[in-house]
Design a protein around this motif. Structure first.
Motif, PDB file in Angstrom:
ATOM      1  N   THR A 190       0.817  -1.225   0.000  1.00  0.00           N
ATOM      2  CA  THR A 190       0.000   0.000   0.000  1.00  0.00           C
ATOM      3  C   THR A 190       0.852   1.278   0.000  1.00  0.00           C
ATOM      4  OG1 THR A 190      -0.062   0.011   2.404  1.00  0.00           O
ATOM      5  CG2 THR A 190      -1.863  -1.140   1.283  1.00  0.00           C
ATOM      6  N   THR A 191       2.178   1.156  -0.072  1.00  0.00           N
ATOM      7  CA  THR A 191       3.057   2.337  -0.107  1.00  0.00           C
ATOM      8  C   THR A 191       2.631   3.272  -1.240  1.00  0.00           C
ATOM      9  OG1 THR A 191       4.898   0.975   0.674  1.00  0.00           O
ATOM     10  CG2 THR A 191       5.471   3.076  -0.380  1.00  0.00           C
ATOM     11  N   PRO A 192       2.429   4.567  -0.964  1.00  0.00           N
ATOM     12  CA  PRO A 192       1.998   5.486  -2.020  1.00  0.00           C
ATOM     13  C   PRO A 192       3.016   5.602  -3.156  1.00  0.00           C
ATOM     14  CG  PRO A 192       1.723   6.493   0.146  1.00  0.00           C
ATOM     15  CD  PRO A 192       2.499   5.226   0.353  1.00  0.00           C
ATOM     16  N   VAL A 193       2.490   5.605  -4.371  1.00  0.00           N
ATOM     17  CA  VAL A 193       3.318   5.789  -5.571  1.00  0.00           C
ATOM     18  C   VAL A 193       2.601   6.788  -6.471  1.00  0.00           C
ATOM     19  CG1 VAL A 193       4.132   4.665  -7.707  1.00  0.00           C
ATOM     20  CG2 VAL A 193       4.363   3.472  -5.517  1.00  0.00           C
ATOM     21  N   MET A 234      -0.773   9.123   2.330  1.00  0.00           N
ATOM     22  CA  MET A 234      -1.667   9.951   1.522  1.00  0.00           C
ATOM     23  C   MET A 234      -2.570  10.718   2.480  1.00  0.00           C
ATOM     24  SD  MET A 234      -0.793   9.506  -1.588  1.00  0.00           S
ATOM     25  CE  MET A 234      -2.067  10.439  -2.445  1.00  0.00           C
ATOM     26  N   TYR A 235      -2.739  11.989   2.221  1.00  0.00           N
ATOM     27  CA  TYR A 235      -3.625  12.803   3.039  1.00  0.00           C
ATOM     28  C   TYR A 235      -4.434  13.704   2.107  1.00  0.00           C
ATOM     29  CZ  TYR A 235      -5.119  16.817   5.738  1.00  0.00           C
ATOM     30  OH  TYR A 235      -5.862  17.822   6.251  1.00  0.00           O
ATOM     31  N   MET A 239       0.417  13.373  -1.378  1.00  0.00           N
ATOM     32  CA  MET A 239       1.423  12.405  -0.944  1.00  0.00           C
ATOM     33  C   MET A 239       2.409  13.154  -0.038  1.00  0.00           C
ATOM     34  SD  MET A 239       3.569  10.157  -3.691  1.00  0.00           S
ATOM     35  CE  MET A 239       4.900   9.061  -3.248  1.00  0.00           C
ATOM     36  N   VAL A 240       2.533  12.690   1.188  1.00  0.00           N
ATOM     37  CA  VAL A 240       3.317  13.445   2.174  1.00  0.00           C
ATOM     38  C   VAL A 240       4.362  12.544   2.837  1.00  0.00           C
ATOM     39  CG1 VAL A 240       3.174  14.796   4.326  1.00  0.00           C
ATOM     40  CG2 VAL A 240       1.293  14.894   2.680  1.00  0.00           C
TER      41      VAL A 240
END
Ligand code: SAH
Length: 272
Positions: A190-193, A234-235, A239-240
């Motif tokens: 689930t790591t943001p990309v 993710m917010y 992407m932070v």
């Protein structure tokens, strides 16, 4: 004395070219660069001598630029983003070195910084580069693939945010698939990309996805791939990657957390 400006023109849009880059292009008698980049600055270079070349003629182009500048012309050689990042700047120094050029010799050389694709792409998705990050080019045209794999592995295992340049081209998709597999050994699916294509250009496209699904999308030569670290989240669609202020301070009051002292190294004993 002739002058050689090595100019980064940023990602594409006119407002992201620095005033220093504009001044260098303005001053130039001769402008040298890939056709795509020349098109991006076509209004600025109207009426100037121009040399447009394709992707495979870099060395000849660099030599020609040095010759013209050594003969007294002001030459601007332009790269997208920053000229020192997978761009023409190093090649210019290699040509000068080959000729035995020394400080004080003609031409005078000046590198003008530009906004890199990594910076530009990051800005379109929030603040993904808030902590340690690195760039890796997946092009194996000039670098052996096993070295590239080793770097991906090192970056993934050391928890860097990773920016992948030259991730794929029509013929070349294998590398991005392999990169995804390597990073997946160290990070959650689930790591943001983020996949950012043509940032600040006409056909800009931004896809926010995750490590598991990133290769389901189109990734090409004009894409930069941003893979978050284990801390990236993710917010509200952004992407932070936090700098870690929350370890040290209460973000509401701004005061230091118990056991933490501003200006001193982080006390890891009190972290939960
Ligand atoms: N000197 C450039 C990099 C050139 S390498 C810089 O500093 O940015 C070419 C790669 O950069 C492309 O394959 C792509 O991964 C990335 N790139 C360049 N411009 C881009 C843009 N506008 N949007 C997204 N990626 C870009």
């Amino acid at each position: 004395m002739g002058k050689l400006y090595v100019v980064g023109i940023g990602p594409g849009a006119h407002e992201h070219i620095s005033p220093a880059a504009l001044a260098a292009i303005e001053e130039a008698d001769l402008v040298v660069g890939y056709q795509t980049y020349m098109l991006l600055v076509r209004k600025l270079i109207k009426g100037k001598d121009k040399v447009q070349t394709g992707m495979t003629e870099e060395i000849g182009r660099a030599r020609m630029a040095v010759d013209e500048a050594a003969n007294g012309k002001v030459v601007a050689i332009i790269s997208s983003g920053d000229a020192g990042v997978y761009g023409m700047a190093t090649l210019m120094f290699e040509v000068l070195k080959e000729r035995g050029w020394q400080q004080g010799d003609a031409p005078d050389i000046q590198v003008i910084p530009g906004m890199t694709a990594l910076n530009a792409c990051a800005s379109l998705v929030g603040a993904p580069l808030g902590h340690d990050s690195c760039m890796i080019s997946l092009s194996d045209l000039l670098t052996p693939w096993d070295i590239i794999e080793r770097r991906i592995e090192a970056a993934a295992s050391s928890d860097f945010v990773i920016g992948l340049y030259n991730p794929a081209s029509g013929r070349r998709q294998r590398q991005i698939v392999r990169a995804q597999q390597i990073v997946s050994q160290y990070r959650d699916p689930t790591t943001p990309v983020a996949l950012i294509k043509s940032a600040y250009r006409h056909r800009q496209k931004v896809v926010k996805t995750d490590l598991e699904h990133m290769i389901d999308y189109e990734i090409g030569m004009l894409t930069t791939v941003l893979i978050g670290s284990t801390q990236t989240y993710m917010y509200e669609g952004y992407m932070v990657t936090p700098r870690g202020y929350h370890h040290k301070y209460d973000l509401e009051s701004g005061t230091a957390n118990p056991g933490q002292r501003p200006g001193f190294g982080l006390n890891t004993e009190t972290l939960s």
